[in-house]
Enzyme design. Structure first.
Site, PDB file in Angstrom:
ATOM      1  CD  GLU A  52      -1.288   0.188   3.689  1.00  0.00           C
ATOM      2  OE1 GLU A  52      -2.427   0.594   3.410  1.00  0.00           O
ATOM      3  OE2 GLU A  52      -0.922  -0.098   4.848  1.00  0.00           O
ATOM      4  CE  LYS A 155      19.706 -13.553 -11.906  1.00  0.00           C
ATOM      5  NZ  LYS A 155      19.790 -12.498 -12.945  1.00  0.00           N
ATOM      6  CE  LYS A 167       9.973 -14.088 -12.585  1.00  0.00           C
ATOM      7  NZ  LYS A 167       8.772 -13.356 -13.075  1.00  0.00           N
ATOM      8  CB  VAL A 194      15.716  -3.945 -15.726  1.00  0.00           C
ATOM      9  CG1 VAL A 194      15.165  -2.582 -16.131  1.00  0.00           C
ATOM     10  CG2 VAL A 194      15.041  -5.051 -16.531  1.00  0.00           C
ATOM     11  NE  ARG A 279      24.191 -11.506  -4.974  1.00  0.00           N
ATOM     12  CZ  ARG A 279      23.128 -10.757  -5.252  1.00  0.00           C
ATOM     13  NH1 ARG A 279      22.573 -10.023  -4.309  1.00  0.00           N
ATOM     14  NH2 ARG A 279      22.604 -10.761  -6.458  1.00  0.00           N
ATOM     15  CD  GLU A 282      25.381 -13.432  -7.689  1.00  0.00           C
ATOM     16  OE1 GLU A 282      24.802 -12.355  -7.887  1.00  0.00           O
ATOM     17  OE2 GLU A 282      26.572 -13.520  -7.353  1.00  0.00           O
TER      18      GLU A 282
END
Length: 366
Positions: A52, A155, A167, A194, A279, A282
């Site tokens: 919100e 990915k 994904k 991005v 990490r 990755e």
């Protein structure tokens, strides 16, 4: 913001568009671009998110912008833009929001690789069940949704981490939905990092530079595909306009090494670069199109369209057209040099026109 004349063939002209995760970086940029009328003026945009605070700030920001520049949008705010609190994990929330939609842009996601590694069950709930809820709502209620665009990531291609795996399943859930609900066109877009989006490396580097460093990179040779937010939205518009059922639209993007990204952003400041190692989850290099997908990747303008493997979605021109790729599309093969990295960051507005890097040392912990 300036309202353009409605394009007679605009993909959004007169449509009601639902944007899940509409307060995120990508979702908010899509809303802004859609309301410019460049793809035809939508009748309404519904922003669905569970935050919100972000909804409030997005509403205030748009109202201020419209009050100063666009009287028509300002006076018709409530009828043009609708904010709905809800969660894509909740089937009732999705069904309620989708019942009026002609187009659904599914941008809601958990996208931080380490977070998804530590909480893979949460990644499944958002990234997989969120897409499944959209498909279920359309099928069970016979909703007259024309197109669903799922926002995916490089990915998802040959995934090695929980974020990519979920994904990849999201892509499959949406592609298979074309068979279950053939009156709706389900497509996906897939792209890399991005620039300047929340959670990307650019805002992290900017904060570290403001604090005087050091700037932390994973490993110097790591490469990533890079796009601006507007280039990501261009990919969505292209998929809306040209994608066939089951297509995954992929931009013909370039890549940069993380060390050159750090050097470009630091410029001539006296700030150290420290290597901290990879990490959890990755990859060293990302893959946008796999070896298995390359024979099904066709050229569509500035994009590759990966055709689905399901025979029910095959078309005659799938075999008539020559594949656009001989093998995988990897960030390692598309990496640009330091000067080109600087040019990409200037294009994004991340760097001033006169920014110049200098030689610096790299600290690698033992």
């Amino acid at each position: 913001m300036t309202i353009h004349m409605n394009h007679p063939n605009g993909v959004l002209s007169g449509k009601t568009v639902l944007v899940t995760g509409g307060t995120g970086s990508m979702g908010a940029t899509f809303v802004r671009r859609a309301l410019s009328g460049e793809a035809g003026m939508p009748r309404r945009i519904i922003v669905l998110s569970r935050d919100e605070a972000k909804q409030y700030h997005m509403r205030v920001s748009l109202l201020r912008r419209w009050a100063a520049t666009d009287d028509i949008l300002y006076r018709n705010f409530e009828s043009i833009l609708q904010f709905r609190l809800g969660d894509v994990r909740n089937y009732a929330d999705v069904s309620s929001a989708a019942k009026q939609a002609d187009i659904i842009i599914h941008a809601a996601a958990l996208k931080q690789v380490p977070s998804c590694e530590y909480f893979p069950d949460q990644a499944v709930l958002t990234n997989c069940m969120g897409a499944a809820n959209i498909v279920r709502a359309i099928e069970e209620h016979g909703l007259p949704v024309e197109t669903v665009v799922g926002i995916s990531t490089d990915k998802a291609c040959e995934p090695v981490n929980a974020m990519g795996m979920t994904k990849a399943l999201q892509e499959r859930i949406l592609i298979a939905a074309n068979v279950l609900s053939p009156s709706t066109r389900f497509v996906c877009t897939r792209y890399g990092n991005v620039l300047s989006s929340r959670g990307s490396v650019v805002p992290l580097f900017q904060e570290q530079i403001r604090n005087g460093g050091p700037v932390t990179v994973t490993v110097p040779e790591m490469t990533r595909f890079l796009l601006t937010l507007d280039e990501a939205i261009d990919t969505v518009f292209a998929a809306l306009r040209d994608a066939l059922p089951g297509d995954i639209f992929v931009p013909d993007a370039m890549a940069a090494s993380v060390i050159n990204l750090a050097k470009a952003m630091i410029g001539d400041r006296d700030i150290a670069i420290e290597c901290i190692g990879r990490r959890p989850g990755e990859k060293l290099h990302e893959i946008m199109v796999s070896d298995e997908e390359a024979p099904r990747a066709l050229r569509r303008g500035d994009y590759y369209a990966i055709r689905p493997m399901l025979p029910e979605l095959a078309r005659a021109d799938d075999t008539a057209d020559e594949p656009a790729l001989r093998d995988r599309l990897s960030s390692f093969d598309r990496v640009v040099d330091l000067e080109q990295t600087i040019a990409m960051l200037r294009k994004n507005g991340t760097l001033p026109a006169d920014a110049r890097p200098r030689q610096r040392s790299l600290t690698i912990p033992s």
